[in-house]
Design a protein around this motif. Structure first.
Motif, PDB file in Angstrom:
ATOM      1  N   PHE A 147      73.798 168.057   0.223  1.00  0.00           N
ATOM      2  CA  PHE A 147      72.019 169.019   0.485  1.00  0.00           C
ATOM      3  C   PHE A 147      71.867 168.992   2.360  1.00  0.00           C
ATOM      4  O   PHE A 147      73.045 168.048   2.772  1.00  0.00           O
ATOM      5  CB  PHE A 147      70.949 167.526  -0.037  1.00  0.00           C
ATOM      6  N   SER A 148      70.613 169.021   3.351  1.00  0.00           N
ATOM      7  CA  SER A 148      70.834 169.229   4.383  1.00  0.00           C
ATOM      8  C   SER A 148      71.680 170.068   4.946  1.00  0.00           C
ATOM      9  O   SER A 148      71.523 169.807   6.415  1.00  0.00           O
ATOM     10  CB  SER A 148      69.802 167.774   4.946  1.00  0.00           C
ATOM     11  N   ALA A 149      72.301 170.873   4.336  1.00  0.00           N
ATOM     12  CA  ALA A 149      73.591 171.456   5.159  1.00  0.00           C
ATOM     13  C   ALA A 149      72.765 172.336   5.818  1.00  0.00           C
ATOM     14  O   ALA A 149      72.018 173.343   5.869  1.00  0.00           O
ATOM     15  CB  ALA A 149      74.166 172.236   4.458  1.00  0.00           C
ATOM     16  N   PHE A 183      83.801 175.175  -1.141  1.00  0.00           N
ATOM     17  CA  PHE A 183      84.241 175.531  -2.379  1.00  0.00           C
ATOM     18  C   PHE A 183      84.039 174.175  -3.438  1.00  0.00           C
ATOM     19  O   PHE A 183      84.094 174.826  -4.161  1.00  0.00           O
ATOM     20  CB  PHE A 183      84.517 176.519  -2.627  1.00  0.00           C
ATOM     21  N   GLN A 184      84.294 173.288  -3.200  1.00  0.00           N
ATOM     22  CA  GLN A 184      84.682 172.214  -4.094  1.00  0.00           C
ATOM     23  C   GLN A 184      83.233 171.698  -4.215  1.00  0.00           C
ATOM     24  O   GLN A 184      82.932 171.340  -5.215  1.00  0.00           O
ATOM     25  CB  GLN A 184      85.324 170.974  -3.185  1.00  0.00           C
ATOM     26  N   PHE A 185      81.756 171.666  -3.319  1.00  0.00           N
ATOM     27  CA  PHE A 185      80.481 171.256  -3.946  1.00  0.00           C
ATOM     28  C   PHE A 185      80.443 172.338  -5.434  1.00  0.00           C
ATOM     29  O   PHE A 185      80.446 173.472  -4.994  1.00  0.00           O
ATOM     30  CB  PHE A 185      79.933 171.905  -2.620  1.00  0.00           C
ATOM     31  N   ASP A 186      79.965 172.045  -5.799  1.00  0.00           N
ATOM     32  CA  ASP A 186      79.630 171.821  -7.668  1.00  0.00           C
ATOM     33  C   ASP A 186      78.041 172.723  -7.099  1.00  0.00           C
ATOM     34  O   ASP A 186      77.360 173.581  -7.170  1.00  0.00           O
ATOM     35  CB  ASP A 186      78.754 170.778  -7.903  1.00  0.00           C
ATOM     36  N   TYR A 187      76.854 172.185  -5.909  1.00  0.00           N
ATOM     37  CA  TYR A 187      75.720 173.433  -4.971  1.00  0.00           C
ATOM     38  C   TYR A 187      75.566 172.396  -4.184  1.00  0.00           C
ATOM     39  O   TYR A 187      76.012 171.183  -3.425  1.00  0.00           O
ATOM     40  CB  TYR A 187      74.846 172.527  -6.088  1.00  0.00           C
ATOM     41  N   ILE A 188      75.517 173.708  -2.729  1.00  0.00           N
ATOM     42  CA  ILE A 188      74.651 173.053  -1.838  1.00  0.00           C
ATOM     43  C   ILE A 188      73.092 174.038  -1.609  1.00  0.00           C
ATOM     44  O   ILE A 188      72.530 174.694  -1.833  1.00  0.00           O
ATOM     45  CB  ILE A 188      76.097 174.238  -0.831  1.00  0.00           C
ATOM     46  N   PHE A 189      72.842 172.290  -0.844  1.00  0.00           N
ATOM     47  CA  PHE A 189      70.994 172.313  -0.273  1.00  0.00           C
ATOM     48  C   PHE A 189      70.913 172.728   0.910  1.00  0.00           C
ATOM     49  O   PHE A 189      71.469 171.723   2.086  1.00  0.00           O
ATOM     50  CB  PHE A 189      69.908 171.512  -0.563  1.00  0.00           C
ATOM     51  N   LEU A 224      74.771 182.204   6.237  1.00  0.00           N
ATOM     52  CA  LEU A 224      75.839 182.124   5.889  1.00  0.00           C
ATOM     53  C   LEU A 224      77.262 181.499   4.842  1.00  0.00           C
ATOM     54  O   LEU A 224      78.115 182.682   4.709  1.00  0.00           O
ATOM     55  CB  LEU A 224      76.006 181.212   7.161  1.00  0.00           C
ATOM     56  N   LEU A 225      76.658 180.939   4.079  1.00  0.00           N
ATOM     57  CA  LEU A 225      76.979 180.947   2.721  1.00  0.00           C
ATOM     58  C   LEU A 225      77.107 181.738   1.638  1.00  0.00           C
ATOM     59  O   LEU A 225      78.572 182.188   1.281  1.00  0.00           O
ATOM     60  CB  LEU A 225      76.303 179.963   1.868  1.00  0.00           C
ATOM     61  N   LYS A 226      76.325 182.470   1.870  1.00  0.00           N
ATOM     62  CA  LYS A 226      76.379 183.674   0.767  1.00  0.00           C
ATOM     63  C   LYS A 226      77.123 184.996   2.030  1.00  0.00           C
ATOM     64  O   LYS A 226      78.025 186.082   1.231  1.00  0.00           O
ATOM     65  CB  LYS A 226      74.778 184.720   1.137  1.00  0.00           C
ATOM     66  N   SER A 227      77.292 185.018   2.951  1.00  0.00           N
ATOM     67  CA  SER A 227      78.540 185.943   3.580  1.00  0.00           C
ATOM     68  C   SER A 227      79.823 185.661   3.290  1.00  0.00           C
ATOM     69  O   SER A 227      80.782 186.387   3.668  1.00  0.00           O
ATOM     70  CB  SER A 227      78.539 185.809   5.435  1.00  0.00           C
ATOM     71  N   ILE A 228      80.935 184.247   2.543  1.00  0.00           N
ATOM     72  CA  ILE A 228      81.673 184.037   2.565  1.00  0.00           C
ATOM     73  C   ILE A 228      82.109 184.076   0.814  1.00  0.00           C
ATOM     74  O   ILE A 228      82.606 183.506   0.071  1.00  0.00           O
ATOM     75  CB  ILE A 228      82.481 182.833   2.594  1.00  0.00           C
ATOM     76  N   TYR A 250      79.294 182.598  -1.503  1.00  0.00           N
ATOM     77  CA  TYR A 250      79.410 180.974  -2.235  1.00  0.00           C
ATOM     78  C   TYR A 250      77.583 181.103  -2.605  1.00  0.00           C
ATOM     79  O   TYR A 250      77.283 181.248  -2.066  1.00  0.00           O
ATOM     80  CB  TYR A 250      79.409 179.823  -0.853  1.00  0.00           C
ATOM     81  N   GLN A 251      78.041 180.666  -3.559  1.00  0.00           N
ATOM     82  CA  GLN A 251      76.131 181.375  -4.137  1.00  0.00           C
ATOM     83  C   GLN A 251      75.631 180.552  -4.850  1.00  0.00           C
ATOM     84  O   GLN A 251      75.005 180.771  -4.862  1.00  0.00           O
ATOM     85  CB  GLN A 251      76.890 182.107  -5.416  1.00  0.00           C
ATOM     86  N   ASP A 252      76.409 178.950  -5.333  1.00  0.00           N
ATOM     87  CA  ASP A 252      75.851 177.576  -5.517  1.00  0.00           C
ATOM     88  C   ASP A 252      75.128 177.532  -4.774  1.00  0.00           C
ATOM     89  O   ASP A 252      75.426 176.311  -3.724  1.00  0.00           O
ATOM     90  CB  ASP A 252      76.614 177.077  -6.769  1.00  0.00           C
ATOM     91  N   ALA A 253      73.378 177.579  -3.971  1.00  0.00           N
ATOM     92  CA  ALA A 253      73.124 177.469  -2.808  1.00  0.00           C
ATOM     93  C   ALA A 253      71.985 177.202  -3.179  1.00  0.00           C
ATOM     94  O   ALA A 253      72.026 178.220  -3.442  1.00  0.00           O
ATOM     95  CB  ALA A 253      73.749 177.700  -1.670  1.00  0.00           C
ATOM     96  N   ASN A 254      71.267 177.035  -2.635  1.00  0.00           N
ATOM     97  CA  ASN A 254      70.012 177.395  -2.356  1.00  0.00           C
ATOM     98  C   ASN A 254      68.379 176.850  -1.277  1.00  0.00           C
ATOM     99  O   ASN A 254      69.554 175.521  -0.368  1.00  0.00           O
ATOM    100  CB  ASN A 254      69.064 176.344  -3.543  1.00  0.00           C
ATOM    101  N   LEU A 255      68.232 177.081  -0.331  1.00  0.00           N
ATOM    102  CA  LEU A 255      67.243 176.809   0.011  1.00  0.00           C
ATOM    103  C   LEU A 255      65.919 175.664   0.281  1.00  0.00           C
ATOM    104  O   LEU A 255      65.535 176.257  -0.288  1.00  0.00           O
ATOM    105  CB  LEU A 255      66.493 177.905   0.991  1.00  0.00           C
ATOM    106  N   THR A 256      66.699 174.268   0.658  1.00  0.00           N
ATOM    107  CA  THR A 256      65.363 173.495   0.163  1.00  0.00           C
ATOM    108  C   THR A 256      64.759 172.889   1.531  1.00  0.00           C
ATOM    109  O   THR A 256      63.273 171.954   1.379  1.00  0.00           O
ATOM    110  CB  THR A 256      65.814 171.983  -1.035  1.00  0.00           C
TER     111      THR A 256
END
Length: 414
Positions: free
Chosen positions: A153-155, A175-181, A190-194, A196-202
């Motif tokens: 989180f706080s990435a 890609f080992q992370f279950d979720y990235i905030f 940037l995450l979407k560009s590679i 990586y889908q399990d992410a959200n802007l918090t």
């Protein structure tokens, strides 16, 4: 690439052993990790039950973790909390006093496969949190192998980082992370560009932290009395480059009370700055509260975040040197903040964001500082800036609640 990484870690261990013989900082880095596993074993033998592990690089990342730790404790009061540090400066500061909601503080061992597996096995976390960055391959692999839910989180990533330059070893860590905030939209993109889908802007959890500090600040009656009916300017975490700009401004504005908190507590620079001032000045540790100097230098750690309660305007240092310090602390009090021209804007996006919202002001020299200060002395302009600070902080608060709500879902599914 994995073998190159392992060889690099092995060589780092040898260099640390050799460097510790001659360099005190390296010796401190290594000696602090002695008996790490014994302390860990003792803690877990005396404290059974579910445990959440937070890893932070240093003190700044720990501040980002604290709102999430508090929210997790609120939702799960029986949850044990362990925090690991990589940096000695962060660890040393954290262990000086009891940390609210934290049950165990430790160093992170160096990232060898053996040490990482042993650390995770002995700690036995039920969920693992990494804060912002400091992503160590073998520790992350050890967590994943035990099917422990793991989030970042706080990435806040940048396009020039190795994760986004090429596919392979380092990208796979993400890609080992279950979720990235994420802190910001650009990191999410940037995450979407590679893919990586399990992410959200918090957002940045520091907003939660500074909001809490502004509600529960420490009181300093002797400083309140010293300021009296005057207005105060607080300059926090300043370096020589910052003082080169500030000293002429201070000399030109003796009607204010000036609180200056240097980044380095060495008395020599404070004495030198005092000699350059036409105002009377003293260090806080030597101050006789019956006297009324125009300037007080804060020569201790731990006061600064609450000192912004006194400020009409804040100046935050570091931008001309190694990097901008925390401008969110004064903004949490609804205070406009001035800071130096940021060399690497992508590393400190809060600077540009605060400017966009009209509560932060970047300066590059004496003249630009003088100009911004004059604007902030205009009542209407000042009020707009102060209101913008409050709105921006309110708009970005609440990240910890969102993170823990999602983590609860991950833990339930695990």
């Amino acid at each position: 690439m994995k073998w190159i990484y392992r060889i690099g870690i092995f060589l780092a261990r040898i260099l640390l052993l050799l460097g510790g013989l001659f360099i005190p900082k390296i010796k401190h880095f290594s000696s602090g990790r002695k008996n790490l596993f014994q302390r860990l074993t003792d803690f877990r033998s005396e404290n059974v039950g579910p445990l959440a592990w937070f890893h932070v690089a240093s003190l700044g990342e720990y501040e980002q973790a604290r709102p999430v730790i508090a929210e997790l404790k609120r939702v799960r009061p029986d949850q044990l909390i362990a925090v690991s540090f990589f940096s000695p400066s962060g660890y040393d500061n954290a262990i000086k006093k009891d940390q609210l909601n934290v049950d165990f503080i430790t160093y992170l061992p160096l990232d060898s496969k053996t040490l990482a597996k042993k650390f995770v096995k002995n700690l036995k976390p039920d969920v693992a949190f990494f804060v912002k960055y400091d992503l160590w391959y073998h520790h992350i692999e050890a967590i994943k192998s035990r099917e422990i839910p793991m989030v970042l989180f706080s990435a806040a990533f940048r396009p020039d980082q190795i994760y986004f330059k090429r596919n392979g070893f380092f990208r796979k860590i993400l890609f080992q992370f279950d979720y990235i905030f994420t802190q910001n939209q650009s990191t999410l993109e940037l995450l979407k560009s590679i893919d990586y889908q399990d992410a959200n802007l918090t957002g940045d959890t520091r907003f939660d932290r500074v909001s809490e500090t502004a509600k529960n600040f420490k009181e300093f009656p002797e400083l309140a009395k010293w300021i009296g009916a005057r207005q105060a300017i607080v300059a926090g975490s300043v370096w020589q480059e910052d003082m080169d700009l500030l000293i002429p401004l201070m000399n030109a504005n003796p009607e204010y009370r000036w609180i200056v908190a240097p980044h380095d507590l060495n008395p020599e620079p404070m004495n030198r700055w005092s000699a350059q001032l036409s105002l009377s000045a003293t260090r806080y540790s030597q101050w006789d509260s019956d006297l009324s100097p125009e300037v007080i230098f804060i020569d201790n750690i731990g006061m600064l975040s609450s000192l912004y309660q006194f400020a009409k305007v804040a100046y935050v240092g570091g931008a001309f040197g190694k990097g901008l310090h925390n401008i969110l602390e004064p903004l949490g009090f609804g205070i406009p903040v001035i800071f130096g021209k940021v060399k690497k804007a992508a590393k400190f996006p809060e600077g540009g964001e605060s400017e966009k919202y009209g509560c932060g002001f970047e300066v590059s020299d004496e003249e630009s500082l003088k100009s911004v200060f004059a604007k902030l002395e205009q009542p209407e302009f000042y009020q707009q800036s102060a209101d913008s600070a409050k709105k921006w902080v309110q708009m970005n608060s609440g990240a910890a609640d969102k993170i823990i709500a999602k983590v609860e879902d991950l833990i339930t599914k695990a």
